[in-house]
Design an enzyme around this catalytic site. Structure first.
Site, PDB file in Angstrom:
ATOM      1  N   HIS A 120       0.865  -1.181   0.000  1.00 23.59           N
ATOM      2  CA  HIS A 120       0.000   0.000   0.000  1.00 23.59           C
ATOM      3  C   HIS A 120       0.903   1.233   0.000  1.00 23.59           C
ATOM      4  O   HIS A 120       2.015   1.201   0.531  1.00 23.59           O
ATOM      5  CB  HIS A 120      -0.867  -0.036   1.270  1.00 23.59           C
ATOM      6  CG  HIS A 120      -1.950   0.979   1.334  1.00 23.59           C
ATOM      7  ND1 HIS A 120      -1.707   2.297   1.627  1.00 23.59           N
ATOM      8  CD2 HIS A 120      -3.293   0.874   1.166  1.00 23.59           C
ATOM      9  CE1 HIS A 120      -2.857   2.964   1.648  1.00 23.59           C
ATOM     10  NE2 HIS A 120      -3.831   2.127   1.365  1.00 23.59           N
ATOM     11  N   ASP A 197       3.089  -4.107   8.332  1.00 21.45           N
ATOM     12  CA  ASP A 197       1.864  -3.333   8.129  1.00 21.45           C
ATOM     13  C   ASP A 197       0.692  -4.292   8.303  1.00 21.45           C
ATOM     14  O   ASP A 197       0.383  -5.080   7.423  1.00 21.45           O
ATOM     15  CB  ASP A 197       1.876  -2.726   6.724  1.00 21.45           C
ATOM     16  CG  ASP A 197       0.598  -1.951   6.395  1.00 21.45           C
ATOM     17  OD1 ASP A 197      -0.321  -1.942   7.240  1.00 21.45           O
ATOM     18  OD2 ASP A 197       0.516  -1.385   5.300  1.00 21.45           O
ATOM     19  N   GLN A 200      -4.584  -4.644   7.170  1.00 23.02           N
ATOM     20  CA  GLN A 200      -5.583  -5.621   6.729  1.00 23.02           C
ATOM     21  C   GLN A 200      -5.544  -6.877   7.585  1.00 23.02           C
ATOM     22  O   GLN A 200      -6.582  -7.439   7.946  1.00 23.02           O
ATOM     23  CB  GLN A 200      -5.353  -5.991   5.254  1.00 23.02           C
ATOM     24  CG  GLN A 200      -5.514  -4.850   4.286  1.00 23.02           C
ATOM     25  CD  GLN A 200      -6.934  -4.334   4.202  1.00 23.02           C
ATOM     26  OE1 GLN A 200      -7.898  -5.052   4.445  1.00 23.02           O
ATOM     27  NE2 GLN A 200      -7.074  -3.069   3.846  1.00 23.02           N
ATOM     28  N   LYS A 223     -10.305   0.173  10.217  1.00 20.30           N
ATOM     29  CA  LYS A 223     -10.475  -1.080   9.472  1.00 20.30           C
ATOM     30  C   LYS A 223     -10.852  -2.234  10.410  1.00 20.30           C
ATOM     31  O   LYS A 223     -11.327  -3.270   9.955  1.00 20.30           O
ATOM     32  CB  LYS A 223      -9.199  -1.419   8.703  1.00 20.30           C
ATOM     33  CG  LYS A 223      -8.859  -0.412   7.609  1.00 20.30           C
ATOM     34  CD  LYS A 223      -7.648  -0.847   6.821  1.00 20.30           C
ATOM     35  CE  LYS A 223      -7.150   0.238   5.887  1.00 20.30           C
ATOM     36  NZ  LYS A 223      -8.104   0.578   4.818  1.00 20.30           N
ATOM     37  N   CYS A 359      -4.699   2.335  -3.835  1.00 22.53           N
ATOM     38  CA  CYS A 359      -3.514   2.854  -3.133  1.00 22.53           C
ATOM     39  C   CYS A 359      -2.329   1.899  -3.242  1.00 22.53           C
ATOM     40  O   CYS A 359      -1.520   1.797  -2.316  1.00 22.53           O
ATOM     41  CB  CYS A 359      -3.832   3.165  -1.670  1.00 22.53           C
ATOM     42  SG  CYS A 359      -5.043   4.468  -1.448  1.00 22.53           S
TER      43      CYS A 359
END
Length: 401
Positions: A120, A197, A200, A223, A359
């Site tokens: 991303h 990261d 998600q 999220k 993104c």
């Protein structure tokens, strides 16, 4: 056969969207919110808002207690060893920028930062710009045919000049879990710091940062069914000690004089200014709600819906799914049909999906695509949502072909 969501009624916005004839299938971008979160925000604002870590009065003490209790809840959610390893930011992007600036002093010209080809923008641009500022080499780890980081090539590319490895846990475009254990282990052996990261990945299942063994892990509240404007940075204690302060002011100060100042260690040292107090408290309420759910039931529900989604896409002529999605989402293109055109027709029929580069522009460019349609699922979705999506997709294709 109809597959209901046992948790659908916990999210009042889903019913409101249904009354507007909208089907929400964009949870990878942001999720709808449970009533437990809404109640927590309302309680904070209606019972006396106050700043934290500053005032001795009762509203300030109560706000600080609730704020720090949320820090404890996040630490427990991630199985961090100490709540002081949890820093609140304004989002995952903010957390990644904090790391890029906070670690900048550790780099010399010619050092390397390794990221993957599927990142991303939030986990690409801070490192890209750091590399430009310090004359570093940004190493891009390639993908295999399934949309996962190619381990054989990655292990060759991560070497003694690598100072940081920063990779996604779960791709927001391809829906693929990345081979983190092998990558992180190899990077540690090379002396590199490791950044995950989890924007998600944190949404699906419980992830143990101690078992994962990363130096830093970041995610966004919005999220994870929580409020927007809140991010989390987990850092191992020894890794947090390497960071230099990058924003200044407010409660992060220990002692301030006109010509010099000293600053607090993590976590408060990296929470300059008034933090997103209501949002942090709301995130704690969201985690309480999520912790009350039957985790295997949630995973089974999401898995079953995801399989329905993939089967339905496979059944439609000309539809190509990108990669080999494993969890919660699928991105696809349609032969001879522009993604913006089908997205427009889906929108007209009340289907909320995402279209474009998501993104992750370099990833789409590497696949030779201008964009793709992404369908992403939340625990509140049911099989009727997918049925409406496929009916709208079929109607759109009929018009465009």
């Amino acid at each position: 056969m109809f597959q209901p969501s046992p948790w659908r009624a916990d999210f009042p916005a889903i019913a409101a969207l249904q009354r507007q004839h909208q089907t929400y299938l964009d949870s990878a971008a942001t999720t709808q919110k449970p009533q437990a979160l809404i109640d927590a925000l309302s309680h904070y604002y209606s019972h006396g808002a106050a700043n934290v870590h500053r005032a001795q009065h009762l509203p300030g003490a109560l706000a600080t207690q609730a704020f720090e209790t949320s820090r404890d809840k996040v630490a427990a959610w991630l199985n961090a060893a100490d709540s002081r390893q949890i820093v609140f930011t304004h989002g995952a992007t903010s957390a990644l920028n904090l790391l890029a600036y906070g670690l900048e002093h550790r780099f010399e010209a010619g050092d390397e930062i390794a990221i993957s080809a599927l990142e991303h923008h939030a986990n690409l641009l801070p490192w890209q710009q750091l590399a430009r500022r310090r004359n570093l080499r940004l190493v891009i780890l390639p993908l295999d045919a399934f949309g996962r980081i190619d381990l054989n090539q990655a292990l060759q590319l991560i070497g003694p000049r690598t100072r940081v490895l920063a990779v996604s846990q779960l791709s927001n475009v391809l829906g693929t879990w990345q081979p983190l254990p092998a990558l992180l282990s190899h990077a540690r052996a090379q002396g590199a710091l490791t950044v995950v990261d989890g924007a998600q990945g944190v949404v699906h299942g419980r992830h143990d940062v101690q078992q994962l063994g990363c130096d830093f892990y970041v995610f966004s509240s919005h999220k994870l069914y929580g409020p927007d404007g809140v991010g989390v940075l987990y850092g191992h204690t020894r890794a947090l000690e390497l960071l230099r302060h990058w924003q200044f002011g407010g409660e992060m100060v220990q002692l301030a004089e006109y010509q010099s100042a000293s600053f607090r260690p993590a976590p408060l040292g990296f929470e300059a200014g008034t933090p997103p107090i209501a949002g942090v408290i709301g995130l704690g309420a969201t985690l309480d709600y999520l912790a009350s759910l039957d985790v295997p039931a949630v995973e089974a529900h999401e898995t079953s819906l995801h399989q329905r989604l993939l089967r339905g896409l496979a059944d439609r002529e000309g539809v190509r799914v990108l990669g080999a999605p494993q969890t919660a989402l699928a991105s696809f293109v349609i032969e001879g049909v522009h993604n913006a055109d089908i997205a427009h027709l889906l929108t007209e029929q009340g289907i909320a999906v995402r279209a474009g580069h998501h993104c992750a522009m370099p990833l789409l460019q590497g696949l030779g695509l201008e964009g793709a349609i992404r369908v992403s699922l939340g625990l509140y979705n049911d099989s009727d949502d997918l049925q409406r999506f496929f009916a709208a997709l079929d109607q759109g294709l009929e018009l465009l072909r």
